[in-house]
Scaffold this active site. Structure first.
Site, mmCIF file in Angstrom:
data_model
loop_
_atom_site.group_PDB
_atom_site.id
_atom_site.type_symbol
_atom_site.label_atom_id
_atom_site.label_comp_id
_atom_site.label_asym_id
_atom_site.label_seq_id
_atom_site.Cartn_x
_atom_site.Cartn_y
_atom_site.Cartn_z
ATOM 1 N N HIS A 34 27.735 41.108 34.051
ATOM 2 C CA HIS A 34 28.422 40.683 35.289
ATOM 3 C C HIS A 34 27.840 39.320 35.681
ATOM 4 O O HIS A 34 27.879 38.369 34.906
ATOM 5 C CB HIS A 34 28.222 41.792 36.330
ATOM 6 C CG HIS A 34 29.023 41.660 37.595
ATOM 7 N ND1 HIS A 34 30.106 40.842 37.731
ATOM 8 C CD2 HIS A 34 28.875 42.269 38.810
ATOM 9 C CE1 HIS A 34 30.598 40.944 38.955
ATOM 10 N NE2 HIS A 34 29.863 41.798 39.642
ATOM 11 N N ASP B 214 31.403 32.139 34.157
ATOM 12 C CA ASP B 214 29.982 31.938 33.867
ATOM 13 C C ASP B 214 29.732 31.002 32.692
ATOM 14 O O ASP B 214 28.600 30.611 32.452
ATOM 15 C CB ASP B 214 29.306 33.284 33.591
ATOM 16 C CG ASP B 214 29.184 34.104 34.853
ATOM 17 O OD1 ASP B 214 28.890 33.497 35.894
ATOM 18 O OD2 ASP B 214 29.373 35.329 34.795
ATOM 19 N N HIS C 114 36.796 38.945 29.758
ATOM 20 C CA HIS C 114 36.864 39.421 31.133
ATOM 21 C C HIS C 114 37.721 40.666 31.165
ATOM 22 O O HIS C 114 38.687 40.770 30.405
ATOM 23 C CB HIS C 114 37.475 38.337 32.037
ATOM 24 C CG HIS C 114 37.207 38.558 33.478
ATOM 25 N ND1 HIS C 114 37.992 39.368 34.256
ATOM 26 C CD2 HIS C 114 36.220 38.090 34.281
ATOM 27 C CE1 HIS C 114 37.500 39.381 35.479
ATOM 28 N NE2 HIS C 114 36.426 38.626 35.524
#
Ligand code: ACO
Length: 467
Positions: free
Chosen positions: A283, A380, A324
């Site tokens: 995460h 990210d 994702h």
């Protein structure tokens, strides 16, 4: 419900909502109609489909909530196939271009963007609460010098609940609003203190003349100067990064926030739980993991060999910052971050790992393995490269994420409390352990490795007796 009729309607559709799902239970041959509302059927409707009188009814099995909507929400809209993200109806691209973080935070909380006086009052409220109780510094001091700042954040934000016992009054709207102001205001201070502790630097107090992100940079990097003057390019980039991270509907940490909040825990304790979830490398911890991965690859020419290893790893080794649960297209946040990278690198030195990242993306997006699985860069992938160029150590990346996401957690928490359909979160399970078995006194028992504990029991195996 009275005996199951041959054809039974569950949750009769309301006037105008005529869509139904027709199912036949092969065990009984009975047919059912389940109302379809907002593209969903109610899981509780299945409970009334029973094989017999003592059957508890059908459950829906969905480990990791791959296809379960757990709430109705009016905050964030996400279309993973098309790569669309909107907060309260506004496209993320426009918010990132035209707004500052606190405007977006206000939008998330109030549902509308603030006008000038509203923005001023909101900024004043948040600025007013940036200080921490002095005892928090003693907490900080107790951590080892190399303690991970996310670990410190989890512990200290949870500890804040003991300083604000009124936070337990979760049904009082004014007190709830006060905790929201406190949390949004104090997270940057906690984060910066955690960083300074790890460096052995004195804590730098908030400077309330500065904006939200400028003040954070000041608390992070201020040395002996009387007034810290943040680089405006970096402060602006941080505004954008915070906006992109402010909310993302029912992700792992937000679901944790809602689950803890559903037990009516105070918001500081719930945020501590949400932070703990965010800490995980699958995460929010991925941004830190991406930098480690890029450093491990080291140079562009080693990218193909690395990707080969990822593909051979069959999920064991992952390309961090890729993939994702919802986005099966380019994450719109990654696209925006990639754009601001150039502005940041003009103000700082260029991060040499950017070339490795670009090459990794270029090759991965042409590779059958990644194309087939619809794996694209997520938020990210590029954020860490910018954070590093701005002077943040890798261990602070997830902390930065947590600061920005606090607003999303708070808004989702309040929405959950207002939702009359919400109750304490409590999923069901499919029990696969041993049936009832006889307990033998200590001296008569076999070695535990020969017993059928839930750890060594396999479905279908009979229970073992005594030695
Ligand atoms: N690298 C290589 N393979 C991957 C990756 C990856 N990053 N992500 C998924 N896959 C593969 C899986 O091995 C699986 O392959 P298989 O079908 O052959 O078994 C397939 O793609 C589907 O993957 P799942 O794990 O089922 O997808 P899920 O939706 O559960 O996971 C997740 C999503 C956790 C984000 C995953 O893509 C991942 O681990 N990515 C790397 C970590 C990361 O970047 N996390 C940040 C996400 S954004 C955020 O939370 C802020």
């Amino acid at each position: 419900m009275t005996p199951v009729a041959d054809k039974e309607k569950l949750t009769p559709p309301k006037a105008g909502a005529l869509d139904v799902l027709k199912v036949t239970d092969s065990r009984t041959g009975k047919e059912y109609e389940l109302a379809i509302e907002n593209g969903t059927v109610r899981a509780t409707d299945f409970k009334r489909i029973r094989a017999g009188a003592d059957d508890v009814g059908l459950m829906v099995y969905d480990p990791a909530f791959l296809n379960t909507a757990a709430c109705k929400s009016a905050i964030t809209y996400l279309d993973g196939e098309k790569g669309i993200l909107r907060y309260r109806g506004y496209p993320i691209e426009e918010l990132a271009e035209h707004c500052r973080y606190l405007e977006v935070a206000y939008l998330l909380l109030h549902g509308e963007l603030p006008n000038l006086p509203e923005h001023e009052e909101w900024t004043r409220q948040i600025t007013y609460h940036t200080m921490l109780h002095e005892s928090i510094k003693k907490f900080m001091d107790g951590f080892a010098y190399d303690a991970h700042p996310m670990g410190i954040l989890v512990a200290t934000v949870g500890a804040l609940s003991t300083f604000y016992p009124d936070a337990r009054e979760i049904h009082d709207p004014e007190l709830r609003r006060l905790q929201i102001h406190r949390l949004v205001a104090k997270m940057p201070t906690l984060a910066a203190f955690a960083f300074r502790h790890s460096r052995g630097l004195p804590y730098a107090y908030p400077d309330n003349d500065l904006s939200y992100t400028e003040n954070f940079l000041s608390m992070m990097f201020k040395m002996t100067e009387v007034k810290y003057r943040p680089n405006p390019v970096l402060a602006k980039a941080l505004e954008v990064l915070f906006i992109l991270h402010a909310d993302h509907e029912q992700n792992c940490s937000t679901s944790v926030m809602r689950a803890i909040g559903s037990a009516h825990a105070d918001p500081f304790s719930s945020v501590a739980g949400a932070c703990a979830a965010l800490y995980g490398p699958l995460h929010g911890g991925a941004n830190e993991a991406v930098l480690k991965m890029l450093a491990e690859i080291g140079s562009k020419d080693r990218v193909p060999a690395f990707l080969k290893e990822v593909k051979a790893g069959h999920g064991e080794k992952r390309l961090m910052g890729f993939g994702h649960r919802i986005y099966k297209n380019y994450d719109p946040r990654a696209r925006i971050i990639k754009k601001i990278a150039d502005e940041v690198f003009d103000a700082t030195a260029k991060n040499p790992l950017l070339d490795v990242a670009l090459e990794l993306e270029r090759i991965a997006l042409q590779d059958e393995y990644f194309v087939e699985r619809k794996l694209y860069p997520n938020v990210d992938f590029y954020s860490g490269i910018i954070y590093q160029a701005m002077g943040f150590p890798t261990s602070m990346f997830t902390v930065l994420f947590a600061i920005a996401r606090t607003m999303g957690w708070m808004v989702q928490w309040e929405e959950m409390l207002h939702d009359p359909e919400q109750k304490i979160a409590r999923p069901r399970q499919v029990y696969m352990g041993p049936a009832e078995r006889r307990l033998f006194p200590l001296e008569q028992r076999k070695a535990s490795s020969d017993q059928l504990t839930p750890c060594n029991w396999k479905p279908g195996q009979k229970t073992l007796g005594a030695a």
